[in-house]
Design a protein around this motif. Structure first.
Motif, PDB file in Angstrom:
ATOM      1  N   CYS A   1       0.823  -1.208   0.000  1.00  0.00           N
ATOM      2  CA  CYS A   1       0.000   0.000   0.000  1.00  0.00           C
ATOM      3  C   CYS A   1       0.857   1.258   0.000  1.00  0.00           C
ATOM      4  CB  CYS A   1      -0.939  -0.018   1.197  1.00  0.00           C
ATOM      5  SG  CYS A   1      -2.035   1.411   1.311  1.00  0.00           S
ATOM      6  N   PHE A   2       1.921   1.247   0.794  1.00  0.00           N
ATOM      7  CA  PHE A   2       2.768   2.432   0.872  1.00  0.00           C
ATOM      8  C   PHE A   2       3.857   2.427  -0.191  1.00  0.00           C
ATOM      9  CE2 PHE A   2       0.935   2.233   5.139  1.00  0.00           C
ATOM     10  CZ  PHE A   2       0.523   3.551   5.298  1.00  0.00           C
ATOM     11  N   ALA A   3       4.357   1.245  -0.567  1.00  0.00           N
ATOM     12  CA  ALA A   3       5.406   1.178  -1.585  1.00  0.00           C
ATOM     13  C   ALA A   3       4.898   1.664  -2.932  1.00  0.00           C
ATOM     14  CB  ALA A   3       5.936  -0.256  -1.701  1.00  0.00           C
ATOM     15  N   PHE A   4       3.647   1.359  -3.247  1.00  0.00           N
ATOM     16  CA  PHE A   4       3.059   1.779  -4.520  1.00  0.00           C
ATOM     17  C   PHE A   4       2.223   3.055  -4.373  1.00  0.00           C
ATOM     18  CE2 PHE A   4       3.904  -2.712  -5.167  1.00  0.00           C
ATOM     19  CZ  PHE A   4       4.471  -2.726  -6.428  1.00  0.00           C
ATOM     20  N   ASP A   5       2.309   3.679  -3.220  1.00  0.00           N
ATOM     21  CA  ASP A   5       1.648   4.966  -2.985  1.00  0.00           C
ATOM     22  C   ASP A   5       0.159   4.905  -3.338  1.00  0.00           C
ATOM     23  OD1 ASP A   5       1.374   7.595  -2.224  1.00  0.00           O
ATOM     24  OD2 ASP A   5       2.009   8.401  -4.168  1.00  0.00           O
ATOM     25  N   VAL A   6      -0.531   3.917  -2.773  1.00  0.00           N
ATOM     26  CA  VAL A   6      -1.967   3.775  -3.029  1.00  0.00           C
ATOM     27  C   VAL A   6      -2.747   4.993  -2.522  1.00  0.00           C
ATOM     28  CG1 VAL A   6      -4.012   2.375  -2.543  1.00  0.00           C
ATOM     29  CG2 VAL A   6      -1.833   1.272  -3.075  1.00  0.00           C
ATOM     30  N   PRO A   7      -2.444   5.522  -1.309  1.00  0.00           N
ATOM     31  CA  PRO A   7      -3.174   6.732  -0.878  1.00  0.00           C
ATOM     32  C   PRO A   7      -2.982   7.905  -1.831  1.00  0.00           C
ATOM     33  CG  PRO A   7      -2.071   5.710   0.995  1.00  0.00           C
ATOM     34  CD  PRO A   7      -1.568   5.029  -0.217  1.00  0.00           C
ATOM     35  N   GLY A   8      -1.750   8.098  -2.301  1.00  0.00           N
ATOM     36  CA  GLY A   8      -1.505   9.181  -3.241  1.00  0.00           C
ATOM     37  C   GLY A   8      -2.202   8.956  -4.570  1.00  0.00           C
ATOM     38  N   LEU A   9      -2.245   7.687  -4.986  1.00  0.00           N
ATOM     39  CA  LEU A   9      -2.945   7.366  -6.237  1.00  0.00           C
ATOM     40  C   LEU A   9      -4.429   7.700  -6.131  1.00  0.00           C
ATOM     41  CD1 LEU A   9      -2.789   6.012  -9.043  1.00  0.00           C
ATOM     42  CD2 LEU A   9      -3.289   3.835  -7.911  1.00  0.00           C
ATOM     43  N   TRP A  10      -5.014   7.411  -4.996  1.00  0.00           N
ATOM     44  CA  TRP A  10      -6.433   7.716  -4.805  1.00  0.00           C
ATOM     45  C   TRP A  10      -6.678   9.224  -4.795  1.00  0.00           C
ATOM     46  CZ3 TRP A  10     -10.887   5.478  -5.323  1.00  0.00           C
ATOM     47  CH2 TRP A  10     -12.024   6.044  -4.730  1.00  0.00           C
ATOM     48  N   GLN A  11      -5.737   9.970  -4.192  1.00  0.00           N
ATOM     49  CA  GLN A  11      -5.888  11.427  -4.162  1.00  0.00           C
ATOM     50  C   GLN A  11      -5.748  12.038  -5.556  1.00  0.00           C
ATOM     51  OE1 GLN A  11      -3.016  12.867  -1.367  1.00  0.00           O
ATOM     52  NE2 GLN A  11      -4.099  12.083   0.434  1.00  0.00           N
ATOM     53  N   ARG A  12      -4.873  11.431  -6.385  1.00  0.00           N
ATOM     54  CA  ARG A  12      -4.659  11.957  -7.733  1.00  0.00           C
ATOM     55  C   ARG A  12      -5.756  11.543  -8.704  1.00  0.00           C
ATOM     56  NH1 ARG A  12       0.565  10.249  -6.387  1.00  0.00           N
ATOM     57  NH2 ARG A  12       0.313   8.375  -7.660  1.00  0.00           N
ATOM     58  N   ALA A  13      -6.561  10.560  -8.318  1.00  0.00           N
ATOM     59  CA  ALA A  13      -7.619  10.087  -9.216  1.00  0.00           C
ATOM     60  C   ALA A  13      -8.639  11.197  -9.458  1.00  0.00           C
ATOM     61  CB  ALA A  13      -8.311   8.857  -8.618  1.00  0.00           C
ATOM     62  N   SER A  14      -9.060  11.315 -10.704  1.00  0.00           N
ATOM     63  CA  SER A  14     -10.032  12.335 -11.098  1.00  0.00           C
ATOM     64  C   SER A  14     -11.340  11.646 -11.471  1.00  0.00           C
ATOM     65  CB  SER A  14      -9.504  13.161 -12.275  1.00  0.00           C
ATOM     66  OG  SER A  14     -10.489  14.056 -12.721  1.00  0.00           O
ATOM     67  N   LEU A  15     -12.323  11.777 -10.592  1.00  0.00           N
ATOM     68  CA  LEU A  15     -13.620  11.158 -10.869  1.00  0.00           C
ATOM     69  C   LEU A  15     -14.324  11.861 -12.029  1.00  0.00           C
ATOM     70  CD1 LEU A  15     -14.932  10.483  -7.251  1.00  0.00           C
ATOM     71  CD2 LEU A  15     -13.798   8.912  -8.811  1.00  0.00           C
TER      72      LEU A  15
END
Length: 440
Positions: free
Chosen positions: A41-55
């Motif tokens: 989760c942290f190695a692939f920056d899942v939280p950051g990926l979710w924040q960068r996602a554009s709905l």
């Protein structure tokens, strides 16, 4: 004290250790999995990926897959207004034609986006009357950029304004104004011009009228207009699907033809020389250990792009896989059948032909047909690299980010192609291996 009492203590201790070990394992394995997932989760920056996602972008892409846009564009230098489906020249309305929701009076073009949304292309100024917000006007100038006048108050999020550009996005449509041009597009449901383009005499006809014309002798012309559709390119798409299936077919069955004789070199019962047997198995491990996509990149650099390069990449990878499968099947053949054929005075080649091949034929056919279905999917991705097949068209449509309904169309065709190949390979396996049940 009996012997049973003497042994009870050590036995109980061993059982307690065994149960403790099992309890630790039951906790340790889930804990290790949870820790690993946390690391990922942290190695692939899942939280950051979710924040960068554009709905918003996601919704736009989804809506583009089942709808199309009609563009109304004005050249601010010449004042010429054009109308086109998806803004493409191939979908441009012929001269004298325009959408029903656009009217022109003199130098002014009025675009009715419904629900009170009206855009006017005037001789110098573009106006957008937005219900609930007010009138927005923009005057493009080559020296001063885009001079916009908006209602008082804070700038809404759906309006993007800079010195040289104004963009307004509402539920009714979108207006973009730059120095050189002003453009409005409006969404409509469906895949427009899927059968006939605007310049076709059959565009806009209902199913009944088309059927009547087909019966009266125009079936060939109707089919030709569909086949040569410039927007959807049905002919090119059909050819690309054929290339994809051809890549899978040549690669799969070519690998089977190459792997079968090599498989004899990797078996203990047919190749007594250990060095040869070891070398054959390592060759199988090497060619199947390198993924077909990597072989595709290597071969594309060596032989250039094309469907045959993709077929060769599949052939090389599957040669290793089939070599391993076939050699294992050969090691499990019934020696008595071979001895029976040999007792008739058959030569070694005849022993293989009549004593070995019939035994492994079900395995050969089953694996070949299974891999044919699997390689049909792989050929889609390989085609994107080698420049052939439906994979190339899909990649081009994705890269341009222009017509996502075409992307949806290609994906639907790929899914249907895989489903048909899956059904066909299963049907053929049943007919060739089990025999036709209806014939018994």
């Amino acid at each position: 004290m009996t012997t049973l009492d003497v042994n009870a203590g050590p036995l109980k201790g061993q059982m307690d250790k065994l149960f403790l070990k099992k309890r630790l394992m039951n906790f340790a394995v889930p804990a290790a999995i949870i820790l690993y997932l946390g690391y990922v989760c942290f190695a692939f920056d899942v939280p950051g990926l979710w924040q960068r996602a554009s709905l918003d972008n996601a919704r736009t892409l989804v809506s583009d897959s089942y709808s199309y846009k009609t563009h109304v564009t004005r050249d601010n230098r010449s004042g010429l207004v054009t109308y086109a489906i998806e803004g493409e020249r191939k979908g441009e309305y012929p001269e004298g034609m325009r959408p029903a929701w656009v009217s022109a009076t003199g130098d002014t073009t009025v675009i009715d986006l419904e629900d009170g949304h009206v855009v006017r292309f005037g001789p110098e100024t573009i106006e957008y009357d937005i219900p609930g917000y007010g009138l927005v006007s923009a005057t493009p100038s080559r020296s001063k950029g885009v001079q916009a006048v908006l209602p008082e108050g804070d700038l809404p999020e759906w309006i993007n304004l800079s010195k040289n550009r104004l963009a307004i996005t509402t539920d009714a449509g979108r207006l973009t104004v730059t120095r050189n041009r002003a453009e409005v597009f409006r969404y409509f449901m469906g895949w427009e011009l899927f059968f006939f383009t605007l310049d076709s005499p059959y565009h806009g006809m209902g199913a009944g009228e088309l059927l009547s014309r087909a019966v009266s002798g125009e079936a060939g012309a109707i089919a030709n207009d569909i086949w040569t559709n410039k927007m959807w390119r049905h002919g090119d798409v059909a050819w690309a699907i054929g290339e994809t299936i051809l890549m899978a077919f040549l690669g799969t069955f070519g690998a089977g033809l190459v792997a079968l004789p090599l498989a004899f070199l990797g078996t203990r019962n047919f190749m007594p020389v250990r060095v040869v047997r070891f070398a054959a198995r390592r060759v199988f491990d090497f060619v199947r250990g390198v993924d077909s996509l990597i072989w595709t990149v290597v071969l594309a650099r060596a032989f250039g792009p094309g469907p045959l390069t993709g077929a060769l990449a599949i052939l090389i990878t599957d040669t290793g896989t089939f070599g391993k499968i076939f050699s294992e099947a050969l090691e499990n053949v019934d020696e008595k059948q071979i001895e029976g054929v040999a007792s008739t005075g058959a030569k070694p080649i005849q022993r293989y032909r009549f004593g070995v091949i019939p035994q492994i034929t079900p395995v050969l056919l089953s694996q070949l047909l299974y891999f044919l279905e699997s390689n049909t999917r792989s050929a889609t991705i390989i085609g994107a690299i080698t420049g052939g097949g439906i994979g190339l068209l899909l990649t081009q449509a994705i890269i341009t980010q222009k017509d996502w309904e075409e992307v949806a169309y290609y994906i639907v065709l790929i899914v249907l192609m895989v489903m048909v190949m899956d059904w066909f390979s299963g049907w053929l396996r049943k007919r060739l291996i089990q025999g036709d049940a209806g014939g018994h």
